[in-house]
Design an enzyme around this catalytic site. Structure first.
Site, mmCIF file in Angstrom:
data_model
loop_
_atom_site.group_PDB
_atom_site.id
_atom_site.type_symbol
_atom_site.label_atom_id
_atom_site.label_comp_id
_atom_site.label_asym_id
_atom_site.label_seq_id
_atom_site.Cartn_x
_atom_site.Cartn_y
_atom_site.Cartn_z
ATOM 1 N N CYS A 43 0.844 -1.200 0.000
ATOM 2 C CA CYS A 43 0.000 0.000 0.000
ATOM 3 C C CYS A 43 0.883 1.256 0.000
ATOM 4 O O CYS A 43 1.989 1.263 0.531
ATOM 5 C CB CYS A 43 -0.894 0.005 1.239
ATOM 6 S SG CYS A 43 -2.093 1.368 1.237
ATOM 7 N N ASP A 45 0.444 3.779 1.691
ATOM 8 C CA ASP A 45 0.400 4.379 3.031
ATOM 9 C C ASP A 45 1.813 4.702 3.540
ATOM 10 O O ASP A 45 2.685 3.829 3.544
ATOM 11 C CB ASP A 45 -0.300 3.396 3.985
ATOM 12 C CG ASP A 45 -0.690 4.048 5.296
ATOM 13 O OD1 ASP A 45 0.214 4.583 5.988
ATOM 14 O OD2 ASP A 45 -1.879 4.035 5.634
ATOM 15 N N ARG A 47 2.980 4.988 6.324
ATOM 16 C CA ARG A 47 3.422 4.300 7.543
ATOM 17 C C ARG A 47 3.936 2.886 7.278
ATOM 18 O O ARG A 47 4.339 2.187 8.217
ATOM 19 C CB ARG A 47 2.247 4.225 8.537
ATOM 20 C CG ARG A 47 1.712 5.589 8.931
ATOM 21 C CD ARG A 47 0.368 5.468 9.609
ATOM 22 N NE ARG A 47 -0.650 4.932 8.707
ATOM 23 C CZ ARG A 47 -1.914 4.673 9.057
ATOM 24 N NH1 ARG A 47 -2.299 4.880 10.299
ATOM 25 N NH2 ARG A 47 -2.774 4.201 8.174
ATOM 26 N N HIS A 99 -2.020 -3.940 5.067
ATOM 27 C CA HIS A 99 -1.816 -3.517 6.456
ATOM 28 C C HIS A 99 -3.156 -3.225 7.116
ATOM 29 O O HIS A 99 -4.075 -2.733 6.466
ATOM 30 C CB HIS A 99 -0.901 -2.284 6.519
ATOM 31 C CG HIS A 99 -1.502 -1.047 5.927
ATOM 32 N ND1 HIS A 99 -2.038 -0.033 6.693
ATOM 33 C CD2 HIS A 99 -1.689 -0.671 4.642
ATOM 34 C CE1 HIS A 99 -2.503 0.915 5.889
ATOM 35 N NE2 HIS A 99 -2.311 0.567 4.646
ATOM 36 N N CYS A 102 -6.008 0.098 6.999
ATOM 37 C CA CYS A 102 -5.763 0.625 5.654
ATOM 38 C C CYS A 102 -6.919 1.543 5.244
ATOM 39 O O CYS A 102 -8.087 1.121 5.237
ATOM 40 C CB CYS A 102 -5.631 -0.528 4.657
ATOM 41 S SG CYS A 102 -5.338 0.020 2.965
HETATM 42 CO CO CO Z 1 -3.404 1.247 3.024
#
Ligand code: CO
Length: 224
Positions: A43, A45, A47, A99, A102
């Protein structure tokens, strides 16, 4: 850790100095070639940074990231990455890593118009629909959300296995092996969902077996 735009270049200089201290030829070697064993599809993302969570160095992992770690069969971007990684880099493993928490999966659970996001989130909504019986039986919303994250990883890993590139690579070289992981933001731990690559491959090949297409229809070696 928030940093100003200018700080990034300072950080970079420090990083370069640090790497050279560890190995004077580090960048010389890095510039020569890449031979990563892993393709990581995760992803976008912020993080969930691929190299850091895997404890790997530059050169160790070929990376593709998008919202919701999707492997869509009309997405030329991800298909090109898979093709290049398998045919030219000869990666041994392909990892689809989702994750918990998400945002993409969360948005897909809300049945409303998300504008431009609609067609992308449709892929995750389709995963929900395919597994609605299991998901609807989970009364705790957070647990249902987490399970959809896992099921999305399994479906996207299955999508990787559906590609001719991966099927042919595996038939020819015994690799790549496809894996499904989930990263837990609360603990930092990577969880291997232990998907059974061989069993999935065998189960889908009744419909998705593309290993014979090259010689018959696709002489120039294009394969998706
Ligand atoms: Co995500």
């Amino acid at each position: 850790m928030p940093s100003t735009y200018e700080q990034i270049f300072e950080n970079n200089k420090k990083w370069v100095a640090n790497m050279i201290t560890r190995d004077a030829d580090f960048f010389e070697k890095l510039a020569k070639d890449q031979t990563p064993d892993y393709l990581y599809i995760g992803c976008s993302d912020s993080r969930v940074p691929a190299n850091e969570i895997m404890g790997l160095e530059p050169g160790d992992v070929f990376v593709h990231r998008n919202v919701g770690n999707l492997v869509n069969n009309t997405d030329l971007n991800v298909l090109t990455v898979i093709n290049f990684a398998v045919k030219h880099l000869n990666v041994k493993h392909i990892i689809v890593c989702g994750h918990y928490n998400c945002g993409g999966v969360k948005a897909a659970m809300i049945p409303k118009d998300m504008g431009l996001l609609n067609p992308w989130l449709r892929n995750i909504r389709d995963v929900y629909r395919m597994h609605s019986q299991e998901l609807d039986a989970i009364t705790d919303e957070q647990k249902r959300y987490s399970r959809l994250v896992e099921l999305n990883v399994i479906e996207q890993a299955t999508n990787v296995i559906k590609t001719a590139t991966v099927q042919k690579g595996y038939q020819k070289n015994g690799c790549p092996i496809v894996h499904g992981w989930v990263f837990d933001l609360h603990s930092g731990i990577l969880i291997d969902l232990n998907i059974n690559f061989k069993a999935i491959l065998e189960s889908i090949q009744k419909i998705y077996n593309l290993t014979g297409i090259d010689s018959e229809h696709n002489e120039d070696g294009e394969e998706l």
